[in-house]
Write a protein that holds these residues in place. Structure first.
Motif, PDB file in Angstrom:
ATOM      1  N   LYS A   1       0.844  -1.197   0.000  1.00  0.00           N
ATOM      2  CA  LYS A   1       0.000   0.000   0.000  1.00  0.00           C
ATOM      3  C   LYS A   1       0.883   1.252   0.000  1.00  0.00           C
ATOM      4  CE  LYS A   1      -3.573  -2.086   2.964  1.00  0.00           C
ATOM      5  NZ  LYS A   1      -4.299  -1.932   4.261  1.00  0.00           N
ATOM      6  N   ALA A   2       0.393   2.313  -0.640  1.00  0.00           N
ATOM      7  CA  ALA A   2       1.037   3.625  -0.595  1.00  0.00           C
ATOM      8  C   ALA A   2       0.043   4.648  -1.130  1.00  0.00           C
ATOM      9  CB  ALA A   2       2.313   3.635  -1.416  1.00  0.00           C
ATOM     10  N   ASN A   3       0.330   5.931  -0.877  1.00  0.00           N
ATOM     11  CA  ASN A   3      -0.639   6.954  -1.288  1.00  0.00           C
ATOM     12  C   ASN A   3      -0.488   7.374  -2.743  1.00  0.00           C
ATOM     13  OD1 ASN A   3       1.709   8.407  -1.150  1.00  0.00           O
ATOM     14  ND2 ASN A   3       0.971   9.915   0.338  1.00  0.00           N
ATOM     15  N   THR A   4       0.567   6.874  -3.429  1.00  0.00           N
ATOM     16  CA  THR A   4       0.701   7.110  -4.863  1.00  0.00           C
ATOM     17  C   THR A   4       1.124   5.808  -5.543  1.00  0.00           C
ATOM     18  OG1 THR A   4       3.059   7.685  -4.825  1.00  0.00           O
ATOM     19  CG2 THR A   4       1.469   9.487  -4.430  1.00  0.00           C
ATOM     20  N   GLU A   5       0.831   5.722  -6.823  1.00  0.00           N
ATOM     21  CA  GLU A   5       1.234   4.537  -7.584  1.00  0.00           C
ATOM     22  C   GLU A   5       2.747   4.401  -7.609  1.00  0.00           C
ATOM     23  OE1 GLU A   5       0.841   2.699 -12.124  1.00  0.00           O
ATOM     24  OE2 GLU A   5      -0.486   4.325 -11.483  1.00  0.00           O
ATOM     25  N   GLU A   6       3.444   5.537  -7.725  1.00  0.00           N
ATOM     26  CA  GLU A   6       4.900   5.520  -7.772  1.00  0.00           C
ATOM     27  C   GLU A   6       5.495   4.939  -6.496  1.00  0.00           C
ATOM     28  OE1 GLU A   6       8.677   8.628  -8.136  1.00  0.00           O
ATOM     29  OE2 GLU A   6       6.614   9.377  -8.041  1.00  0.00           O
ATOM     30  N   ARG A   7       4.971   5.357  -5.336  1.00  0.00           N
ATOM     31  CA  ARG A   7       5.491   4.855  -4.064  1.00  0.00           C
ATOM     32  C   ARG A   7       5.157   3.383  -3.872  1.00  0.00           C
ATOM     33  NH1 ARG A   7       9.725   6.590  -2.467  1.00  0.00           N
ATOM     34  NH2 ARG A   7       9.810   6.690  -4.718  1.00  0.00           N
ATOM     35  N   ALA A   8       3.988   2.965  -4.319  1.00  0.00           N
ATOM     36  CA  ALA A   8       3.617   1.550  -4.211  1.00  0.00           C
ATOM     37  C   ALA A   8       4.569   0.689  -5.041  1.00  0.00           C
ATOM     38  CB  ALA A   8       2.180   1.342  -4.673  1.00  0.00           C
ATOM     39  N   LYS A   9       4.897   1.155  -6.243  1.00  0.00           N
ATOM     40  CA  LYS A   9       5.839   0.418  -7.087  1.00  0.00           C
ATOM     41  C   LYS A   9       7.240   0.421  -6.478  1.00  0.00           C
ATOM     42  CE  LYS A   9       3.533   0.961 -11.565  1.00  0.00           C
ATOM     43  NZ  LYS A   9       3.609   1.561 -12.923  1.00  0.00           N
ATOM     44  N   ALA A  10       7.586   1.502  -5.767  1.00  0.00           N
ATOM     45  CA  ALA A  10       8.899   1.561  -5.115  1.00  0.00           C
ATOM     46  C   ALA A  10       8.992   0.530  -3.990  1.00  0.00           C
ATOM     47  CB  ALA A  10       9.147   2.971  -4.572  1.00  0.00           C
ATOM     48  N   VAL A  11       7.897   0.330  -3.261  1.00  0.00           N
ATOM     49  CA  VAL A  11       7.874  -0.710  -2.220  1.00  0.00           C
ATOM     50  C   VAL A  11       8.030  -2.085  -2.859  1.00  0.00           C
ATOM     51  CG1 VAL A  11       6.504  -1.802  -0.412  1.00  0.00           C
ATOM     52  CG2 VAL A  11       6.446   0.686  -0.673  1.00  0.00           C
TER      53      VAL A  11
ATOM     54  N   GLU B   1      -5.435   5.680  -1.593  1.00  0.00           N
ATOM     55  CA  GLU B   1      -4.246   4.830  -1.637  1.00  0.00           C
ATOM     56  C   GLU B   1      -4.256   3.918  -2.855  1.00  0.00           C
ATOM     57  OE1 GLU B   1      -4.229   2.506   1.937  1.00  0.00           O
ATOM     58  OE2 GLU B   1      -5.645   1.031   1.160  1.00  0.00           O
ATOM     59  N   TYR B   2      -3.072   3.442  -3.173  1.00  0.00           N
ATOM     60  CA  TYR B   2      -2.891   2.464  -4.255  1.00  0.00           C
ATOM     61  C   TYR B   2      -2.443   1.152  -3.620  1.00  0.00           C
ATOM     62  CZ  TYR B   2      -3.262   5.988  -7.926  1.00  0.00           C
ATOM     63  OH  TYR B   2      -3.734   6.967  -8.775  1.00  0.00           O
ATOM     64  N   ARG B   3      -2.968   0.066  -4.186  1.00  0.00           N
ATOM     65  CA  ARG B   3      -2.619  -1.262  -3.674  1.00  0.00           C
ATOM     66  C   ARG B   3      -2.054  -2.132  -4.800  1.00  0.00           C
ATOM     67  NH1 ARG B   3      -7.086  -3.462   0.635  1.00  0.00           N
ATOM     68  NH2 ARG B   3      -7.175  -1.596   1.969  1.00  0.00           N
ATOM     69  N   ILE B   4      -1.058  -2.909  -4.418  1.00  0.00           N
ATOM     70  CA  ILE B   4      -0.503  -3.919  -5.329  1.00  0.00           C
ATOM     71  C   ILE B   4      -0.549  -5.253  -4.604  1.00  0.00           C
ATOM     72  CG2 ILE B   4       1.514  -4.727  -6.602  1.00  0.00           C
ATOM     73  CD1 ILE B   4       2.429  -1.841  -6.827  1.00  0.00           C
ATOM     74  N   THR B   5      -1.158  -6.243  -5.237  1.00  0.00           N
ATOM     75  CA  THR B   5      -1.252  -7.580  -4.642  1.00  0.00           C
ATOM     76  C   THR B   5      -0.392  -8.558  -5.431  1.00  0.00           C
ATOM     77  OG1 THR B   5      -3.512  -7.139  -3.891  1.00  0.00           O
ATOM     78  CG2 THR B   5      -2.809  -9.431  -3.955  1.00  0.00           C
TER      79      THR B   5
END
Length: 204
Positions: free
Chosen positions: A93-103, A132-136
């Motif tokens: 999870k992150a508040n932007t797509e960019e930060r979610a991809k960075a995680v 927020e943006y989520r990546i599963t």
């Protein structure tokens, strides 16, 4: 000289040497070789299994390391960035797509350092929800039927003719009388463009 028998007429007769009889049940040399060959056991096939397994303890270690790094890094502060298990899936999870991809990138780096191929990680696209943006992501264990058929076709079409393969659930058994041919199959599959991480185990 072998002694003879003196007859009444004064002639010495020598007994005819009898040809030595062959022992009962004996065979000629060629026949014996054939019978001995027939009694020899046939060479057993050598084999190995093709599997795709993930060390879940190492995956858990990688996630824990990624979480600690995300919590400590300055560029993730105030972004709501996190990574955690959600059942059998990994939720980022992150508040932007960019930060979610960075995680996700941090997690992938930790996986590689732990010896886990990124082919074992199946990741969905970032999904926006609220603020927020989520990546599963999920870890792939076992070889799918589709990939098993691809592997079998590669072995059949490009591998040595002595090699046979058989799908057994989410694994494949590969057999041949030639260990060199089995090694050739492994080289062939390592070079193949497959989207699954393969391990070769259970040598027999």
């Amino acid at each position: 000289m072998r002694a003879g028998t003196l007859t009444r007429s004064g002639v010495v007769r020598f007994p005819i040497l009898a040809r030595m009889a062959r022992p009962s049940g004996a065979t000629s040399h060629a026949g014996g070789d054939r019978q001995a060959s027939a009694r020899l056991p046939r060479m057993a096939d050598s084999s190995f299994d093709i599997v795709s397994k993930v060390d879940h303890q190492e995956a858990d270690n990688a996630l824990n390391q990624a979480r600690k790094e995300v919590e400590q890094r300055y560029d993730f502060k105030g972004t709501g960035a996190s990574i955690e298990w959600s059942g059998d899936a990994i939720l980022i999870k992150a508040n932007t797509e960019e930060r979610a991809k960075a995680v996700l990138d941090v997690f992938q780096t930790k996986l590689i350092k732990r010896g886990i191929s990124l082919k074992s990680l199946e990741t969905g696209e970032p999904v926006a929800g609220g603020k927020e943006y989520r990546i599963t992501s999920t870890l792939k264990d076992g070889i799918s039927q589709e990939n098993a058929k691809k592997i079998g076709k590669i072995i059949r079409d490009e591998g040595p003719k002595s090699v046979k393969s058989q799908i057994q659930g989410d694994e494949l058994r590969v057999q041949s009388k030639s260990r060199d041919d089995l090694q050739e199959v492994q080289r062939l599959l390592k070079a193949a463009d497959l989207d699954v991480d393969l391990q070769f185990v259970n040598y027999r």
